[in-house]
Scaffold this active site. Structure first.
Site, PDB file in Angstrom:
ATOM      1  CG  HIS A  47      -0.158  -0.020   2.520  1.00 30.11           C
ATOM      2  ND1 HIS A  47       0.197   1.196   3.162  1.00 30.11           N
ATOM      3  CD2 HIS A  47      -0.039  -0.823   3.466  1.00 30.11           C
ATOM      4  CE1 HIS A  47       0.659   1.015   4.380  1.00 30.11           C
ATOM      5  NE2 HIS A  47       0.611  -0.341   4.406  1.00 30.11           N
ATOM      6  CG  ASP A  49      -3.040   3.683   2.512  1.00 21.93           C
ATOM      7  OD1 ASP A  49      -2.351   2.721   2.095  1.00 21.93           O
ATOM      8  OD2 ASP A  49      -3.980   3.488   3.331  1.00 21.93           O
ATOM      9  CG  ASP A  80       3.000   0.475   7.529  1.00 22.25           C
ATOM     10  OD1 ASP A  80       2.617  -0.024   6.829  1.00 22.25           O
ATOM     11  OD2 ASP A  80       2.284   0.832   8.859  1.00 22.25           O
ATOM     12  CD  GLU A 119      -2.795  -2.014   5.660  1.00 28.14           C
ATOM     13  OE1 GLU A 119      -2.838  -3.033   6.411  1.00 28.14           O
ATOM     14  OE2 GLU A 119      -2.221  -0.817   6.192  1.00 28.14           O
ATOM     15  CD  GLU A 148       1.621  -3.933   5.714  1.00 28.96           C
ATOM     16  OE1 GLU A 148       2.142  -3.342   6.386  1.00 28.96           O
ATOM     17  OE2 GLU A 148       0.614  -3.672   5.323  1.00 28.96           O
ATOM     18  CG  HIS A 337       1.620   3.377  12.015  1.00 28.36           C
ATOM     19  ND1 HIS A 337       0.311   2.877  12.129  1.00 28.36           N
ATOM     20  CD2 HIS A 337       1.851   3.001  10.994  1.00 28.36           C
ATOM     21  CE1 HIS A 337      -0.098   2.337  11.301  1.00 28.36           C
ATOM     22  NE2 HIS A 337       0.856   2.133  10.523  1.00 28.36           N
TER      23      HIS A 337
HETATM   24 ZN    ZN Z   1       1.201  -1.178   6.518  1.00 24.55          ZN
END
Ligand code: ZN
Length: 364
Positions: A47, A49, A80, A119, A148, A337
């Site tokens: 992904h 995003d 990520d 995602e 991932e 994150h």
């Molecule tokens: Zn991810």
């Protein structure tokens, strides 16, 4: 996605870009590219995003600068998982350059990229629709690697071969309100809900399976909302979440809860379950030749024998598993994150080498 389109078209891929919509959800751009028409078909999924950067001033380097400092690349999505996508694209291009521009020396085999922009959000206009679109076109996948960030502490320590499913629900017990001094005229739902909670959480949902830890039910809140001291309330609610393994499906799990509650209620407690809509089913790829191939490539490059893990939250692998066996292997997840998300350049190079080995062996 524009960069991917340009890069992969130049390497001979057929590229599709499409926007999927759904009332009440944001439109999402998706991407699919394939080279080759024959089997075996190896798909890389990911992904583009990212989660928001948070307080941008708290970052050592601006979150969308891609700054390299002391051998580390800083940026939201570095780990990520734009970093993972960059590595698999680089590995595929290296492989094609070495094999005459085709996935395999005799011209057989296919490689594809299935990339979504949905995602980190509700995953409605992303991977599920992209897979359905591909299936409708007749695309058949043999194996998938989802890039991932799977590793805990060091590159090569973990391959994810499964993840638990997740189910949210509310248990509602209905009674009859009345005066606390005259309980015979009322039916206190607090008594009922305590009995049912006890029955639901005291017996394990299962003992675990060959690849998973036992499923777990956690009550997260019990709500009666009664502000009056001398009133028996009319209704009590308790919310819960279940992380479940491959002993269950969403439907069989709901049936199990209903049956256990009915047994404990014994016809004397009026209850109902309200389940929140969930597409978070369980995924597992049983250890076998494919997981071994990936595992060996990781061990050759990093010197570590990766653990085949089924821990952690959900990912898009829960959708891909309905189309082909899928494993997750990517970067180290420590800063994902977080403020100052970053990845050592050395890890990007090593991951590219691992993917290259996987592709070479797969088509070898
Ligand atoms: Zn991810």
């Amino acid at each position: 996605m524009s960069f991917l389109e340009k890069t992969l078209k130049a390497a001979g891929f057929t590229v599709h870009r499409m926007i999927f919509s759904e009332p009440g959800a944001e439109d999402v751009e998706n991407f699919y590219a394939r080279i080759g028409t024959a089997a075996p078909h190896l798909m890389f999924a990911g992904h583009t995003d990212v989660v928001p950067p948070g307080d941008e001033k708290a970052w050592t380097h601006p979150p969308f600068s891609g700054a390299v400092d002391k051998g580390q690349l800083y940026g939201r999505g570095a780990v990520d998982m734009k970093g993972g996508i960059a590595c698999c694209v680089a590995a595929v291009l290296d492989h094609l350059a070495a094999s005459g521009g085709k996935p395999q020396k005799d011209g057989k085999g296919s490689i594809s990229f299935l990339i979504t922009g949905d995602e980190e959000s509700i995953a409605v206009n992303g991977t599920p629709k992209l897979l359905a679109w591909a299936a409708e076109r007749g695309e058949k996948f043999d194996h998938c690697i989802l890039g991932e960030p799977s590793n805990q502490d060091e590159l090569g320590d973990t391959i994810k071969i499964g993840r638990r499913g997740s189910l949210n629900g509310t248990l509602i017990v209905t009674g009859k309100s009345g005066h606390v001094a005259y309980p015979q005229r009322a039916d206190n739902p607090v008594r009922g809900i305590v009995t049912l909670i006890d029955a639901l959480q005291n017996e394990p949902l299962d003992k675990g399976s060959a690849t998973f830890q036992p499923s777990n039910l956690e009550f997260t809140t019990i709500d009666v909302g009664n502000k009056t001291v001398n009133l028996i309330p009319g209704e009590a609610r308790a919310r819960f979440n279940i992380r479940f393994n491959d002993c269950h499906t969403l439907d069989s799990l709901k049936a199990l809860l209903e049956a256990r509650a009915a047994k404990a209620a014994d016809g004397k407690i009026k209850f109902a379950f309200k389940f929140e809509p969930s597409n978070a089913g369980v995924f597992v790829t049983q250890p076998g030749p494919f997981t071994e191939l990936v595992s060996n490539a990781v061990a050759e490059v990093t010197g570590r024998k990766p653990e085949l893990s089924t821990t952690g939250g959900t990912s898009d692998a829960r959708f891909i598993t309905h189309y082909c066996p899928v494993v997750e292997f990517g970067l180290v997840g420590q800063t994902m994150h977080a403020i100052d998300e970053r990845v050592p350049i050395a890890d990007l190079r090593a991951l590219t080498t691992i993917y290259r080995k996987i592709i070479d062996t797969y088509f070898g």
